[in-house]
Design an enzyme around this catalytic site. Structure first.
Site, PDB file in Angstrom:
ATOM      1  N   ARG A  54       4.393  -4.563   1.907  1.00  0.00           N
ATOM      2  CA  ARG A  54       5.561  -3.632   2.335  1.00  0.00           C
ATOM      3  C   ARG A  54       5.975  -3.020   0.839  1.00  0.00           C
ATOM      4  NH1 ARG A  54       8.533  -4.994  -1.257  1.00  0.00           N
ATOM      5  NH2 ARG A  54      10.257  -3.805  -0.064  1.00  0.00           N
ATOM      6  N   ARG A  97       3.208   2.261  10.576  1.00  0.00           N
ATOM      7  CA  ARG A  97       4.862   2.268  10.304  1.00  0.00           C
ATOM      8  C   ARG A  97       4.841   3.602   9.899  1.00  0.00           C
ATOM      9  NH1 ARG A  97       7.217  -1.705   5.979  1.00  0.00           N
ATOM     10  NH2 ARG A  97       9.063  -1.316   7.347  1.00  0.00           N
ATOM     11  N   ASP A 247      11.590   5.699   0.910  1.00  0.00           N
ATOM     12  CA  ASP A 247      10.504   5.607   1.810  1.00  0.00           C
ATOM     13  C   ASP A 247       9.988   6.991   2.014  1.00  0.00           C
ATOM     14  OD1 ASP A 247      11.560   2.976   2.452  1.00  0.00           O
ATOM     15  OD2 ASP A 247       9.407   2.629   2.861  1.00  0.00           O
ATOM     16  N   ASN A 257      15.734   5.340   3.034  1.00  0.00           N
ATOM     17  CA  ASN A 257      15.336   4.215   2.452  1.00  0.00           C
ATOM     18  C   ASN A 257      15.596   3.110   3.340  1.00  0.00           C
ATOM     19  OD1 ASN A 257      14.336   2.425   0.362  1.00  0.00           O
ATOM     20  ND2 ASN A 257      16.482   1.821  -0.223  1.00  0.00           N
TER      21      ASN A 257
HETATM   22  O1  MRU Z   1      10.436  -2.286   5.008  1.00  0.00           O
HETATM   23  P1  MRU Z   1      10.293  -2.455   3.743  1.00  0.00           P
HETATM   24  O2  MRU Z   1      10.441  -3.663   3.266  1.00  0.00           O
HETATM   25  O3  MRU Z   1       8.918  -1.752   3.616  1.00  0.00           O
HETATM   26  O4  MRU Z   1      11.353  -1.316   3.282  1.00  0.00           O
HETATM   27  C1  MRU Z   1      11.099  -1.154   1.712  1.00  0.00           C
HETATM   28  C2  MRU Z   1      12.123  -0.252   1.214  1.00  0.00           C
HETATM   29  O5  MRU Z   1      12.942   0.145   1.838  1.00  0.00           O
HETATM   30  C3  MRU Z   1      12.036   0.096  -0.289  1.00  0.00           C
HETATM   31  O6  MRU Z   1      13.160   0.330  -0.804  1.00  0.00           O
HETATM   32  C4  MRU Z   1      11.317   1.352  -0.411  1.00  0.00           C
HETATM   33  O7  MRU Z   1      10.026   1.355   0.188  1.00  0.00           O
HETATM   34  C5  MRU Z   1      11.108   2.019  -1.777  1.00  0.00           C
HETATM   35  S1  MRU Z   1       9.954   0.823  -2.407  1.00  0.00           S
HETATM   36  C6  MRU Z   1       9.465   1.026  -4.027  1.00  0.00           C
END
Ligand code: MRU
Length: 359
Positions: A54, A97, A247, A257
């Site tokens: 993730r 996703r 993201d 994010n």
């Molecule tokens: O659901 P996740 O754990 O994949 O979410 C990750 C985030 O929101 C991070 O802050 C984002 O991907 C930035 S990663 C460098």
């Protein structure tokens, strides 16, 4: 912090062709450092969906390798059919996703390389090699982008070193030393004292499970708080800057994010604390004019009602579980990229910095 922290490899291709995709299973951290070895395309899709891997850049790297992995069994196909299969595999992985644009960006980049080689008349064996080569390039470039973001963002780290972060945007989320955490690692490497408040990040606790694990392993001072404590921590003047990852960032600089980031940004503005987002160019989606157009992943309500296998809400209750939110550009003090710092955050500056050569 030691000069070079030996972070575990979040995503790694093992072997040549055929090879396997090895992932650090982030669902088992911080209790176990366990790796999974994936040999099949469906397993890559499942690993992305379940958050075994993730964080936007790490998902992108996994997807790039995922396309190569899925093509390994297809080399008997005619080149045109092989290229069509690459497109189908990318679309399948993208469906895992929807929010982190790095996933689609990386999968499509591998497909485009395959298409270019096919147009030049390469056979399917050469197309497969090209797919893996492109996936490897994505991983290598991500590592370099993390270092560049660290170098550009270091000047934004307050002299006090007291910062707050949300979710996990560190080494675990990337192919290098992270996005939001990269400036902190750079400052620590240079001898600056850093003290991080890490939001636990409901409902899946990436802050508690991953950021607290990663920062303490790197020797940085980290204090865990629940998400609802951020206001109190800011009111007590315990932090002087906020650093988060992203993201997907729209053309106008709206930052998507992990859910809860928007609230942190509102709090930071109220308390006069700068709020910084750190993300590589692969996280920008200039096809979207603003953040309201970003698809927001909605996850299973059970993550809220029965997180980590323990029911904490009545069985019949309805729950709403958006995994991300959007922070308007107006609340973002600056965005750090591998190409430079976007400040102030507006469409003109987004486009100007992104069109600069990387470095
Ligand atoms: O659901 P996740 O754990 O994949 O979410 C990750 C985030 O929101 C991070 O802050 C984002 O991907 C930035 S990663 C460098």
């Amino acid at each position: 912090m030691s000069e070079v922290v030996n972070f575990p490899r979040t995503v790694e291709w093992r072997g040549g062709l055929p090879g396997i995709l090895r992932l650090l299973d982030q669902t088992r951290l911080p209790l176990e450092e366990h790796y999974v070895e994936l040999r099949e395309l469906a397993a890559v899709h499942d690993a992305i969906l379940r958050l075994v891997v993730r964080g936007a850049p790490a998902i992108g790297i996994a997807a790039g390798y995922g396309v190569a992995l899925g093509l390994q069994t297809e080399r008997a196909l005619a080149p045109a059919v092989f290229a069509a299969r690459a497109r189908a595999i990318a679309a399948y992985l993208e469906s895992a996703r929807p929010t982190a644009v790095n996933l689609a960006w990386a999968a499509r980049r591998v497909v485009e390389r395959v298409e270019r080689e096919q147009a030049r008349g390469a056979d399917s064996g050469a197309l497969l090699e090209a797919a893996l080569d492109e996936a490897r390039a994505i991983a290598r470039e991500d590592e370099a982008m993390c270092e560049a973001m660290g170098a550009h963002g270091r000047r934004l780290v307050p002299r006090s070193g007291r910062v707050l972060t949300h979710c996990n945007a560190g080494a675990l989320a990337t192919g290098g030393i992270g996005t939001a955490l990269a400036p902190l690692y750079h400052a620590a490497r240079a001898g600056q004292k850093i003290a991080v408040y890490a939001d636990e990040t409901r409902p899946l606790l990436q802050g508690a499970r991953l950021t607290a694990w990663e920062l303490s392993r790197a020797g940085l001072d980290v204090t865990l708080i629940t998400d609802s404590m951020a206001a109190r921590v800011m009111a007590e003047r315990r932090v002087d800057a906020v650093f988060v990852g992203s993201d997907r960032i729209a053309a106008n600089g709206d930052v998507c994010n992990k859910i809860g980031t928007y609230g942190v940004a509102v709090l930071a503005r109220h308390h006069g604390i700068p709020f910084y987002a750190v993300a590589p160019s692969s996280t920008f989606d200039l096809t979207l004019a603003h953040g309201g157009l970003i698809p927001i992943e909605e996850r299973d309500a059970e993550e809220i009602c029965a997180g980590f296998g323990r029911r904490t809400a009545p069985k019949a209750v309805r729950a709403y579980n958006p995994a991300f939110d959007v922070t308007p550009a107006a609340l973002v003090s600056a965005i750090v990229t591998e190409r430079g710092v976007i400040e102030p955050v507006d469409e003109k500056n987004v486009r100007a910095v992104l069109s600069a050569a990387s470095g």
